[in-house]
Design an enzyme around this catalytic site. Sequence first.
Site, short mmCIF file in Angstrom:
data_model
loop_
_atom_site.label_atom_id
_atom_site.label_comp_id
_atom_site.label_asym_id
_atom_site.label_seq_id
_atom_site.Cartn_x
_atom_site.Cartn_y
_atom_site.Cartn_z
N CYS A 16 -12.82 4.94 -1.76
CA CYS A 16 -11.45 5.01 -1.50
C CYS A 16 -11.39 3.82 0.04
O CYS A 16 -13.01 4.27 0.74
CB CYS A 16 -11.59 5.81 -0.84
N HIS A 138 1.94 0.48 14.21
CA HIS A 138 2.17 1.14 13.44
C HIS A 138 0.90 1.99 13.07
O HIS A 138 -0.24 1.54 12.27
CB HIS A 138 3.27 1.28 11.54
#
Length: 346
Positions: A16, A138
């Site tokens: 991941c 963000h």
Amino acid sequence: MSEMPALTKMTSFSGCGAKLGPGLLEKALCGLSQPAYPDMLVSFEGCEDAGLYRAGPGLALVQTVDFFPPIVDDPFLFGRISAANALSDVYAMGGRPVTALALVCFPASSLGLESLRAMMEGGLDALVEAGCALLGGHSIEDAEPKLGYAVTGFVDPDRAWRNNSLEPGLGLILTKPLGTGLVNVAFRAGCASEEAVEAAQTSMARLNKKAAEILSSYSVRACTDVTGFGLAGHAAEMADGVSCGLRIFGGELPLLPGAAEYAAKGLVPGGTGRNKEGRLRALPRASEIAPELLDILFDPQTSGGLLAAVPRSLAHDALSALRGAGVDAGIVGESGGPPGQVDIVI
Ligand code: CO
Ligand code: CO
């Protein structure tokens, strides 16, 4: 200041957060189309480091984005490396980074405000050095921290460095030593030397700004930066679809301390195998290459160096200028041979 938690403890390293192999995204994007906007000069089709979009006469935007999970424990250093890595694709196109937006994934419940602040400080430190304004960003809550930047630069589109413009008679210069993936695996396995870790971290945190500025005086004909696909993977992209191939001098590669030892011990990142699957066929005599050398050639680099092709007659002058400015560069090959091929010369 209280002790901050080790960032890489948050990272599963299960795959991941690893970059997708070179084949998968190509397949996913294959057949997708968009209008041929007249000012769109370089888009996702092809293997350029960044997109190019004409903004006016003699001016194009160079745009790129990169983000990844921590590869070091120190949050400031992680921020610095992440920004240096994101800025690099603008430098690889001969551009000047001007603005950046941060992309932040952060486990607020397990890592504290101090870690987040230090990450952002490290990133800003690199952006300030680049003269690149952070305009915003963000953030989202995520189990594993990740940080990166979308970076926009300016370049004259007629003078932008491309990676598909190789021609015969060029020398190939690499501006950082190889082996960040190998050192990182050795570090996680607890067997990296302090010297190796220090050298790898210093190299990853360094901007390619000075290298790009110096190279710009030496008629760069083609350029990319060495990142996730490794030296051989990015070299194969450069040699693809052009009039000649590349020869890499296998015995003259600049290496981080420890890198050769860790390759010999098999401390190899998972990405190396994916890189070989994608690009090994570009190496005509792959079966004759020692496995340790192959693992160095395909070692995924984080915030690696520029790989620039300059006229062979200028290569040694360019190298002296780079080294004189403290850039740990080497001449690692030359253009020549059949198109599409990356011949490893031992
Ligand atoms: Co790149
Ligand atoms: Co990139």
